[in-house]
Design an enzyme around this catalytic site. Structure first.
Site, mmCIF file in Angstrom:
data_model
loop_
_atom_site.group_PDB
_atom_site.id
_atom_site.type_symbol
_atom_site.label_atom_id
_atom_site.label_comp_id
_atom_site.label_asym_id
_atom_site.label_seq_id
_atom_site.Cartn_x
_atom_site.Cartn_y
_atom_site.Cartn_z
ATOM 1 N N LYS A 91 17.433 1.574 66.303
ATOM 2 C CA LYS A 91 17.475 0.658 67.448
ATOM 3 C C LYS A 91 18.897 0.163 67.693
ATOM 4 O O LYS A 91 19.357 0.100 68.845
ATOM 5 C CB LYS A 91 16.529 -0.524 67.199
ATOM 6 C CG LYS A 91 15.068 -0.145 67.189
ATOM 7 C CD LYS A 91 14.191 -1.259 66.627
ATOM 8 C CE LYS A 91 12.743 -0.820 66.508
ATOM 9 N NZ LYS A 91 11.885 -1.834 65.875
ATOM 10 N N ASP A 143 10.260 -7.819 71.984
ATOM 11 C CA ASP A 143 9.085 -7.112 71.457
ATOM 12 C C ASP A 143 7.811 -7.513 72.198
ATOM 13 O O ASP A 143 6.772 -6.879 72.016
ATOM 14 C CB ASP A 143 8.908 -7.413 69.963
ATOM 15 C CG ASP A 143 9.316 -6.238 69.082
ATOM 16 O OD1 ASP A 143 9.483 -5.128 69.618
ATOM 17 O OD2 ASP A 143 9.456 -6.428 67.871
ATOM 18 N N GLN A 151 12.046 -7.639 62.920
ATOM 19 C CA GLN A 151 11.424 -6.397 62.470
ATOM 20 C C GLN A 151 10.224 -6.678 61.574
ATOM 21 O O GLN A 151 10.310 -7.433 60.612
ATOM 22 C CB GLN A 151 12.453 -5.538 61.718
ATOM 23 C CG GLN A 151 11.914 -4.206 61.248
ATOM 24 C CD GLN A 151 11.545 -3.270 62.382
ATOM 25 O OE1 GLN A 151 12.214 -3.245 63.420
ATOM 26 N NE2 GLN A 151 10.488 -2.503 62.198
#
Length: 282
Positions: free
Chosen positions: A54, A121, A98
């Site tokens: 990412k 997200d 994460q």
């Protein structure tokens, strides 16, 4: 019938090119950079690989890299303080915590510390509520990637019967809402559904996101179905999905491979969300 392969890698590359162009436009228009903060807690090897990918692709599109790494024994308060600092940093457009986190941390409470307009997200309670109410916001990346693949393939959603196998907050539930917004008829099934094959056999669009390797076989697929495989599992033979690809190829009209299908789209949509977050804040 041999299914046509849906190439997620090719579409993801096109989307990243678009993001790169639009990031430059944002910088010229606002005089501000765009920044993505990734927060990694602990030393899980798979999470480290995902985060590094990412970060690399975000830098390639002109998005600044604001990475934070915390030890596996970091406390709830330490992680919360890091997220609060990033939330208050005007150079940070988007924040990604994460997952999974170490077991002693309350992931939902930490995610909800991220402001909804930096929640790239799309996992905060506010983001989920905005999606449920069809209010503009940031959509979870994997469901957004699935929708982009279907759109790029020209799959007719209005009036189609879509079966989503999986009910997670990350994929199954938001994907069902996105399909409903496109006027599809949506059924949500899962690994505990009785006679799963009878349910999935009704699908014109079948999306496997249950997290169970090879849950979906030929008996689950009606001829001509569009099959999207969200699952990814590491095995001694390599990466496989929730769909038995070889078995499904003879029944589906189109199918995503694993790897190379939904996976690359997830990161492309993360970059698009970061760009969108920057505009929302400007």
């Amino acid at each position: 019938m041999v299914a046509q392969i849906i190439d997620g890698k090719a579409l993801a590359a096109r989307l990243r090119d678009q993001v790169r162009t639009e990031v430059e436009h944002f910088k010229r228009s606002t005089g501000r950079p765009i920044g993505l903060a990734t927060v990694l807690v602990g030393d899980d090897p798979a999470s480290e690989v995902y985060v590094n990918s990412k970060r690399k692709l975000s830098r390639e599109t002109g998005i600044q890299d604001h990475h934070r790494r915390l030890p596996a024994n970091a406390t709830q308060e330490q992680v919360a303080q890091t997220l609060d600092e990033l939330a208050n940093d005007p150079a940070v457009s988007g924040i990604l915590l994460q997952l999974p986190l170490p077991a002693h941390l309350d992931a939902k409470a930490l995610i909800d510390r991220i402001p909804w307009n930096k929640d790239v997200d799309g996992l905060t309670t506010t983001s989920a509520g905005r999606l449920a109410r069809n209010i503009e916001g940031l959509i979870p990346c994997t469901p957004a990637g699935v929708m982009s693949l279907l759109e790029d393939e020209g799959v007719q959603l209005q009036g189609a019967h879509a079966v989503v196998v999986g009910r997670s907050d990350l994929v199954g539930k938001p994907l069902a809402q996105l399909l409903l917004q496109k006027n599809a008829t949506v059924t949500i099934a899962h690994s505990k559904t009785k006679d799963l094959a009878a349910t999935t056999h009704q699908a014109q669009i079948l999306i496997a996101a249950a997290g169970v390797p090879h849950l979906i076989g030929a008996e689950h697929i009606a001829p001509g179905t569009v099959v999207i495989d969200v699952g990814i599992h590491r095995t001694p033979e390599g990466l496989i999905g929730d769909v038995d690809f070889n078995a499904a190829q003879g029944k589906a009209s189109r199918i995503t491979p694993v790897p190379g299908g939904v996976g690359p789209m997830t990161i492309a949509e993360l970059l698009r969300n970061t760009l969108k977050a920057a505009w929302l804040q400007s």
